[in-house]
Design a protein around this motif. Structure first.
Motif, short mmCIF file in Angstrom:
data_model
loop_
_atom_site.label_atom_id
_atom_site.label_comp_id
_atom_site.label_asym_id
_atom_site.label_seq_id
_atom_site.Cartn_x
_atom_site.Cartn_y
_atom_site.Cartn_z
N THR A 63 39.89 5.38 -8.80
CA THR A 63 38.92 4.33 -9.00
C THR A 63 38.12 4.32 -10.21
N GLY A 64 37.80 3.76 -11.21
CA GLY A 64 37.35 3.45 -12.51
C GLY A 64 37.78 4.16 -13.45
N LEU A 65 39.14 4.49 -13.26
CA LEU A 65 39.82 5.21 -14.40
C LEU A 65 40.71 4.48 -15.18
N ALA A 66 41.01 4.93 -16.33
CA ALA A 66 41.91 4.29 -17.31
C ALA A 66 43.45 4.22 -16.54
N PRO A 67 44.02 3.13 -17.10
CA PRO A 67 45.35 3.17 -16.59
C PRO A 67 46.16 4.40 -16.95
N LYS A 68 46.10 5.02 -18.10
CA LYS A 68 46.85 6.39 -18.57
C LYS A 68 46.48 7.43 -17.71
N ILE A 69 45.34 7.51 -17.17
CA ILE A 69 44.61 8.63 -16.29
C ILE A 69 45.23 8.42 -14.93
N ILE A 70 45.03 7.08 -14.42
CA ILE A 70 45.71 6.63 -13.31
C ILE A 70 46.99 7.02 -13.25
N LYS A 71 48.00 6.73 -14.16
CA LYS A 71 49.29 7.23 -14.17
C LYS A 71 49.54 8.87 -14.26
N ASP A 72 48.77 9.51 -14.82
CA ASP A 72 48.82 11.05 -14.67
C ASP A 72 48.44 11.62 -13.19
N ILE A 73 47.40 10.98 -12.64
CA ILE A 73 47.07 11.13 -11.39
C ILE A 73 48.36 10.85 -10.35
N VAL A 74 48.73 9.73 -10.39
CA VAL A 74 49.83 9.20 -9.49
C VAL A 74 50.96 10.22 -9.58
N GLU A 75 51.22 10.53 -10.81
CA GLU A 75 52.68 11.53 -11.05
C GLU A 75 52.08 12.69 -10.26
N VAL A 76 50.93 13.28 -10.35
CA VAL A 76 50.72 14.68 -9.59
C VAL A 76 50.78 14.49 -8.21
N LEU A 77 50.34 13.16 -7.86
CA LEU A 77 50.22 13.16 -6.18
C LEU A 77 51.57 12.86 -5.72
N GLN A 78 52.44 12.36 -6.57
CA GLN A 78 53.99 12.07 -6.13
C GLN A 78 54.54 13.58 -6.21
N GLN A 79 54.53 14.47 -7.24
CA GLN A 79 54.86 15.77 -7.04
C GLN A 79 54.38 16.34 -5.97
N LEU A 80 52.99 16.38 -5.80
CA LEU A 80 52.63 17.09 -4.42
C LEU A 80 53.48 16.54 -3.12
N ARG A 81 53.49 15.27 -3.12
CA ARG A 81 54.28 14.69 -2.08
C ARG A 81 55.68 15.19 -1.92
N SER A 82 56.52 15.42 -3.12
CA SER A 82 57.65 15.72 -3.22
C SER A 82 57.63 17.29 -2.72
N GLU A 83 56.61 18.11 -2.73
CA GLU A 83 56.78 19.43 -2.46
C GLU A 83 56.32 19.60 -0.73
N GLY A 84 55.96 18.49 -0.42
CA GLY A 84 55.77 18.41 1.12
C GLY A 84 54.15 18.64 1.46
N MET A 85 53.31 18.36 0.46
CA MET A 85 51.94 18.41 0.85
C MET A 85 51.53 17.36 1.74
N SER A 86 50.84 17.56 2.70
CA SER A 86 50.42 16.49 3.68
C SER A 86 49.11 15.87 3.16
N GLY A 129 35.32 10.85 -16.79
CA GLY A 129 35.50 10.64 -15.56
C GLY A 129 36.78 11.08 -14.92
N GLY A 130 37.91 10.66 -15.93
CA GLY A 130 39.38 11.04 -15.59
C GLY A 130 39.54 12.63 -15.22
N GLN A 131 39.00 13.42 -16.18
CA GLN A 131 38.99 14.77 -16.22
C GLN A 131 38.46 15.27 -15.06
N GLN A 132 37.28 14.70 -14.97
CA GLN A 132 36.39 15.46 -13.62
C GLN A 132 37.23 15.13 -12.39
N GLN A 133 37.76 14.00 -12.40
CA GLN A 133 38.66 13.85 -11.08
C GLN A 133 39.72 14.69 -10.95
N MET A 134 40.47 15.21 -12.10
CA MET A 134 41.28 16.12 -12.18
C MET A 134 40.76 17.54 -11.70
#
Ligand SMILES: Nc1ncnc2c1ncn2[C@@H]1O[C@H](COP(=O)(O)OP(=O)(O)OP(=O)(O)O)[C@@H](O)[C@H]1O
Ligand SMILES: [Mg+2]
Length: 259
Positions: free
Chosen positions: A169-192, A143-148
């Protein structure tokens, strides 16, 4: 005071629903350039319904959805990304029998015709685990890989605004951490982004400001720079609970769609 942001996604008094059920009532919200906006709300509040109206899968009954000044209100789902809005639906909607490579390649071809901001290499750098799964059919991923893959695919549509329906939603804490890091990176690059999220602390961490949806209405707004005060005051909990928590029965797939 800082200059006002350029307006990108702009919903004005949007109403929508399913048959006799009216779910969204005059919802107005906007996302500015390089802004990350949260949309919070309990189960059944209408968050995914709102996302499906933005993605074009559900008809807007009244009101308007504009992006960069262009009216998207009546456009079919495949036309929405062409105007710069990419949506990661709750159901992810990958092509299960197609490989990761094929799913991503399709998005790259369907993206807007301009100098791509994201290449396949970029999205594999964001989600390195997908490199090993590149030739694997999407239905065989976790599920986490599909979300990615779903997020990577949305980025390959080269959006100005990325709309994400509860990506953790519904993902393991480690995967959530990975996805949050990606969203933070996108945010820092100015993605709306418009980030639909039920987890308040995650929303506070990832967004500049937020709206609270309750029973299909915006009942509260967290203004930019006020997350800390809002959390300390308990106002958000009141807004959340004020609308009443509602349990949701399993439901059939969306039938109504724009032509
Ligand atoms: N396909 C559908 N047909 C009929 N009613 C639906 C359908 N999808 C959602 N609903 C109803 O619309 C309302 C809002 O549902 P929606 O999925 O938008 O909520 P949500 O805020 O995304 O909830 P969750 O946090 O559980 O994802 C609920 O009352 C739900 O039962
Ligand atoms: Mg939902």
């Amino acid at each position: 005071m800082s200059a006002p942001r350029e307006l990108l996604l702009d919903l004005q008094k949007v109403s929508a629903g399913y048959g006799a059920l009216k779910v969204l009532h005059d919802v107005s919200l906007h996302v500015g350039k390089a802004e990350v906006v949260g949309l919070l709300g309990a189960n059944g509040a209408g968050k995914s319904t709102l996302v499906r109206t933005i993605s074009g899968h559900l008809r807007v009954r009244s009101g308007t959805i504009r992006h960069g000044g262009v009216d998207l209100t009546r456009l079919a789902p495949h036309r929405i990304p062409q105007h710069g809005v990419a949506v990661v639906l709750e159901a992810r909607n990958l092509f299960g029998d197609m490989t990761v490579a094929e799913n991503l390649g399709l998005a790259l071809r369907n993206g807007r015709q301009r100098v791509p901001r994201f290449s396949i290499k970029d999205v594999l750098n964001l989600f390195p685990v997908l490199t090993e799964k590149y030739g694997t059919p999407a239905k065989l991923l976790s599920g986490g890989q599909q979300q990615m893959v779903a997020i990577a695919r949305a980025l390959l549509l080269q959006p100005d605004v990325l709309v994400l329906d509860e990506p953790s939603t519904g993902l393991a804490p480690k995967i959530i951490k990975d996805i949050v890091e990606v969203l933070q990176q996108l945010r820092s690059e100015g993605m709306s982004m418009l980030l639909i999220e039920q987890n308040v602390s995650m929303a506070a961490q990832l967004t500049d400001r937020a709206y609270v949806l309750s029973l299909g209405r915006i009942v509260y707004e967290v203004a930019e720079g006020t997350w800390k005060n809002t959390l300390e005051s308990g106002a958000l909990a009141d807004a959340y609970l004020g609308g009443g928590m509602k349990s949701v029965e399993p439901r059939p797939p969306v039938k109504e769609s724009r032509q």
